[in-house]
Design a protein around this motif. Structure first.
Motif, PDB file in Angstrom:
ATOM      1  N   ALA A  32       0.833  -1.208   0.000  1.00 54.00           N
ATOM      2  CA  ALA A  32       0.000   0.000   0.000  1.00 54.00           C
ATOM      3  C   ALA A  32       0.867   1.258   0.000  1.00 54.00           C
ATOM      4  O   ALA A  32       0.560   2.237  -0.688  1.00 54.00           O
ATOM      5  N   ASP A  33       1.968   1.217   0.755  1.00 55.78           N
ATOM      6  CA  ASP A  33       2.895   2.357   0.767  1.00 55.78           C
ATOM      7  C   ASP A  33       3.454   2.614  -0.628  1.00 55.78           C
ATOM      8  O   ASP A  33       3.516   3.756  -1.082  1.00 55.78           O
ATOM      9  N   ASP A  34       3.876   1.548  -1.303  1.00 55.18           N
ATOM     10  CA  ASP A  34       4.443   1.695  -2.648  1.00 55.18           C
ATOM     11  C   ASP A  34       3.415   2.264  -3.615  1.00 55.18           C
ATOM     12  O   ASP A  34       3.731   3.126  -4.443  1.00 55.18           O
ATOM     13  N   GLU A  35       2.192   1.795  -3.484  1.00 53.87           N
ATOM     14  CA  GLU A  35       1.122   2.253  -4.374  1.00 53.87           C
ATOM     15  C   GLU A  35       0.858   3.750  -4.215  1.00 53.87           C
ATOM     16  O   GLU A  35       0.552   4.447  -5.176  1.00 53.87           O
ATOM     17  N   ARG A  36       0.994   4.253  -2.994  1.00 50.41           N
ATOM     18  CA  ARG A  36       0.803   5.691  -2.745  1.00 50.41           C
ATOM     19  C   ARG A  36       2.023   6.505  -3.167  1.00 50.41           C
ATOM     20  O   ARG A  36       1.904   7.622  -3.653  1.00 50.41           O
ATOM     21  N   LEU A  37       3.213   5.925  -2.960  1.00 54.46           N
ATOM     22  CA  LEU A  37       4.456   6.639  -3.210  1.00 54.46           C
ATOM     23  C   LEU A  37       4.697   6.899  -4.695  1.00 54.46           C
ATOM     24  O   LEU A  37       5.076   8.006  -5.091  1.00 54.46           O
ATOM     25  N   HIS A  38       4.483   5.896  -5.523  1.00 52.14           N
ATOM     26  CA  HIS A  38       4.852   5.973  -6.941  1.00 52.14           C
ATOM     27  C   HIS A  38       4.220   7.151  -7.689  1.00 52.14           C
ATOM     28  O   HIS A  38       4.940   7.916  -8.334  1.00 52.14           O
ATOM     29  N   PRO A  39       2.897   7.330  -7.644  1.00 53.60           N
ATOM     30  CA  PRO A  39       2.330   8.442  -8.423  1.00 53.60           C
ATOM     31  C   PRO A  39       2.745   9.813  -7.897  1.00 53.60           C
ATOM     32  O   PRO A  39       2.939  10.748  -8.679  1.00 53.60           O
ATOM     33  N   VAL A  40       2.902   9.929  -6.580  1.00 50.87           N
ATOM     34  CA  VAL A  40       3.308  11.216  -6.002  1.00 50.87           C
ATOM     35  C   VAL A  40       4.720  11.564  -6.460  1.00 50.87           C
ATOM     36  O   VAL A  40       4.990  12.687  -6.901  1.00 50.87           O
ATOM     37  N   LEU A  41       5.617  10.597  -6.386  1.00 53.73           N
ATOM     38  CA  LEU A  41       7.005  10.834  -6.784  1.00 53.73           C
ATOM     39  C   LEU A  41       7.106  11.117  -8.278  1.00 53.73           C
ATOM     40  O   LEU A  41       7.755  12.093  -8.688  1.00 53.73           O
ATOM     41  N   SER A  42       6.464  10.301  -9.103  1.00 54.61           N
ATOM     42  CA  SER A  42       6.515  10.507 -10.552  1.00 54.61           C
ATOM     43  C   SER A  42       5.954  11.875 -10.930  1.00 54.61           C
ATOM     44  O   SER A  42       6.519  12.583 -11.777  1.00 54.61           O
ATOM     45  N   GLY A  43       4.843  12.248 -10.313  1.00 52.77           N
ATOM     46  CA  GLY A  43       4.231  13.553 -10.587  1.00 52.77           C
ATOM     47  C   GLY A  43       5.140  14.701 -10.190  1.00 52.77           C
ATOM     48  O   GLY A  43       5.298  15.669 -10.937  1.00 52.77           O
ATOM     49  N   TRP A  44       5.770  14.594  -9.026  1.00 54.52           N
ATOM     50  CA  TRP A  44       6.649  15.657  -8.539  1.00 54.52           C
ATOM     51  C   TRP A  44       7.868  15.803  -9.440  1.00 54.52           C
ATOM     52  O   TRP A  44       8.248  16.917  -9.795  1.00 54.52           O
ATOM     53  N   LEU A  45       8.464  14.686  -9.835  1.00 50.20           N
ATOM     54  CA  LEU A  45       9.626  14.741 -10.728  1.00 50.20           C
ATOM     55  C   LEU A  45       9.237  15.348 -12.080  1.00 50.20           C
ATOM     56  O   LEU A  45       9.986  16.135 -12.662  1.00 50.20           O
ATOM     57  N   GLY A  46       8.036  14.991 -12.567  1.00 48.83           N
ATOM     58  CA  GLY A  46       7.553  15.550 -13.827  1.00 48.83           C
ATOM     59  C   GLY A  46       7.335  17.046 -13.749  1.00 48.83           C
ATOM     60  O   GLY A  46       7.716  17.792 -14.664  1.00 48.83           O
ATOM     61  N   GLU A  47       6.745  17.515 -12.658  1.00 49.54           N
ATOM     62  CA  GLU A  47       6.500  18.952 -12.471  1.00 49.54           C
ATOM     63  C   GLU A  47       7.797  19.745 -12.440  1.00 49.54           C
ATOM     64  O   GLU A  47       7.848  20.903 -12.858  1.00 49.54           O
ATOM     65  N   ARG A  48       8.862  19.129 -11.945  1.00 47.50           N
ATOM     66  CA  ARG A  48      10.162  19.815 -11.828  1.00 47.50           C
ATOM     67  C   ARG A  48      10.993  19.689 -13.101  1.00 47.50           C
ATOM     68  O   ARG A  48      12.111  20.178 -13.159  1.00 47.50           O
ATOM     69  N   GLY A  49      10.476  19.003 -14.104  1.00 49.10           N
ATOM     70  CA  GLY A  49      11.196  18.872 -15.363  1.00 49.10           C
ATOM     71  C   GLY A  49      12.403  17.958 -15.305  1.00 49.10           C
ATOM     72  O   GLY A  49      13.347  18.121 -16.077  1.00 49.10           O
ATOM     73  N   VAL A  50      12.374  16.993 -14.401  1.00 44.72           N
ATOM     74  CA  VAL A  50      13.493  16.055 -14.265  1.00 44.72           C
ATOM     75  C   VAL A  50      13.526  15.130 -15.478  1.00 44.72           C
ATOM     76  O   VAL A  50      12.505  14.575 -15.884  1.00 44.72           O
ATOM     77  N   ASN A  51      14.697  14.987 -16.080  1.00 41.53           N
ATOM     78  CA  ASN A  51      14.892  14.065 -17.202  1.00 41.53           C
ATOM     79  C   ASN A  51      15.654  12.818 -16.796  1.00 41.53           C
ATOM     80  O   ASN A  51      15.342  11.719 -17.219  1.00 41.53           O
ATOM     81  N   THR A  52      16.686  13.004 -15.962  1.00 43.54           N
ATOM     82  CA  THR A  52      17.512  11.892 -15.492  1.00 43.54           C
ATOM     83  C   THR A  52      17.450  11.841 -13.977  1.00 43.54           C
ATOM     84  O   THR A  52      17.637  12.860 -13.299  1.00 43.54           O
ATOM     85  N   VAL A  53      17.193  10.651 -13.442  1.00 47.08           N
ATOM     86  CA  VAL A  53      17.132  10.467 -12.000  1.00 47.08           C
ATOM     87  C   VAL A  53      18.078   9.346 -11.600  1.00 47.08           C
ATOM     88  O   VAL A  53      18.150   8.306 -12.255  1.00 47.08           O
ATOM     89  N   ALA A  54      18.859   9.591 -10.558  1.00 50.72           N
ATOM     90  CA  ALA A  54      19.657   8.530  -9.938  1.00 50.72           C
ATOM     91  C   ALA A  54      18.757   7.906  -8.885  1.00 50.72           C
ATOM     92  O   ALA A  54      18.250   8.600  -7.995  1.00 50.72           O
ATOM     93  N   ALA A  55      18.523   6.619  -9.004  1.00 49.47           N
ATOM     94  CA  ALA A  55      17.600   5.932  -8.103  1.00 49.47           C
ATOM     95  C   ALA A  55      18.302   4.709  -7.514  1.00 49.47           C
ATOM     96  O   ALA A  55      19.532   4.659  -7.446  1.00 49.47           O
ATOM     97  N   TYR A  56      17.541   3.728  -7.103  1.00 46.61           N
ATOM     98  CA  TYR A  56      18.084   2.501  -6.524  1.00 46.61           C
ATOM     99  C   TYR A  56      16.992   1.441  -6.586  1.00 46.61           C
ATOM    100  O   TYR A  56      15.810   1.749  -6.818  1.00 46.61           O
ATOM    101  N   VAL A  57      17.379   0.183  -6.386  1.00 45.88           N
ATOM    102  CA  VAL A  57      16.417  -0.914  -6.323  1.00 45.88           C
ATOM    103  C   VAL A  57      16.145  -1.171  -4.846  1.00 45.88           C
ATOM    104  O   VAL A  57      17.047  -1.601  -4.119  1.00 45.88           O
ATOM    105  N   PRO A  58      14.928  -0.898  -4.355  1.00 43.33           N
ATOM    106  CA  PRO A  58      14.641  -1.090  -2.938  1.00 43.33           C
ATOM    107  C   PRO A  58      14.821  -2.550  -2.501  1.00 43.33           C
ATOM    108  O   PRO A  58      14.440  -3.478  -3.212  1.00 43.33           O
ATOM    109  N   VAL A  59      15.413  -2.719  -1.319  1.00 41.91           N
ATOM    110  CA  VAL A  59      15.605  -4.044  -0.717  1.00 41.91           C
ATOM    111  C   VAL A  59      15.301  -3.938   0.772  1.00 41.91           C
ATOM    112  O   VAL A  59      15.280  -2.843   1.336  1.00 41.91           O
ATOM    113  N   GLY A  60      15.084  -5.087   1.394  1.00 41.28           N
ATOM    114  CA  GLY A  60      14.970  -5.134   2.847  1.00 41.28           C
ATOM    115  C   GLY A  60      13.898  -4.261   3.449  1.00 41.28           C
ATOM    116  O   GLY A  60      14.109  -3.652   4.491  1.00 41.28           O
ATOM    117  N   GLY A  61      12.750  -4.165   2.800  1.00 41.12           N
ATOM    118  CA  GLY A  61      11.657  -3.380   3.357  1.00 41.12           C
ATOM    119  C   GLY A  61      11.720  -1.898   3.041  1.00 41.12           C
ATOM    120  O   GLY A  61      10.909  -1.122   3.545  1.00 41.12           O
TER     121      GLY A  61
END
Length: 198
Positions: A32-61
């Motif tokens: 449920a946390d992931d489901e809420r997090l994804h659209p908020v983060l994607s929307g915020w990055l889009g609003e800021r005009g982000v083209n390249t993001v350094a991210a990570y693969v979540p592990v361990g909760g």
């Protein structure tokens, strides 16, 4: 006990407490946390005009679930970290889909593509940083290996540095050190994106 010993114990205690808290979360809560997090983060990055993001693969909760795939499907170029050794900054490679990931040390998944070097983090308009906790000043508590401590100074100074945690992991104050690179934003599934310091 010296002040330094107390500081280390305090950091260690924070890590233990936050890891135990994460282990206690049910899978349904994490999903449920992931489901809420994804659209908020994607929307915020889009609003800021982000083209390249350094991210990570979540592990361990860690919150985020299928974070790289979500970011790529939002049209972003996604760089993922590669652990080189215990003393070096992270290397980076582009995420091109789930098939581009391979098992690595520490139970991580890392991109199998061409390595871009430690300086590639400077290409990112935003850096998503895994954390056990983030405080209101922007101090981030990691797992203690120091990989991001060595890598974040190489990032573009204008890039948003976003700590990704759950609301209970966003706390008023954590032990910090002079070399810490502070987060400029925090995102939680229930609280959204907030600018730091608060």
């Amino acid at each position: 006990m010296s002040t330094l010993d107390e500081f280390r114990t305090s950091k260690s205690q924070w890590r233990d407490q936050l890891l135990q808290q994460r282990r206690g979360l049910e899978k349904s809560v994490r999903a449920a946390d992931d489901e809420r997090l994804h659209p908020v983060l994607s929307g915020w990055l889009g609003e800021r005009g982000v083209n390249t993001v350094a991210a990570y693969v979540p592990v361990g909760g860690e919150p985020g679930g299928e974070l790289p795939a979500v970011l790529r499907s939002a049209g972003l170029r996604v760089l993922l970290p590669i652990v080189v050794d215990r003393a070096s900054p992270l290397d980076w490679a582009e995420y091109t889909g789930p098939d581009s990931l391979q098992p690595a040390t520490y139970g991580l998944l890392e991109p199998a593509g061409d390595r871009l070097g430690a300086s590639a983090i400077a290409q990112a308009d935003a850096v998503l940083v895994p954390a056990l906790g983030v405080d209101h000043r922007g101090v981030r508590l990691g797992r203690g290996a120091g990989h991001y401590d060595r890598s974040l100074p190489l990032a573009n100074p204008d890039a948003a540095r976003i700590g990704v945690v759950r609301e209970a992991e966003f706390v008023p104050e954590l032990p910090g050190e002079s070399h810490d690179v502070l987060m400029t934003w925090v995102i939680t599934p229930s609280g959204g994106v907030r600018e730091l310091p608060m």
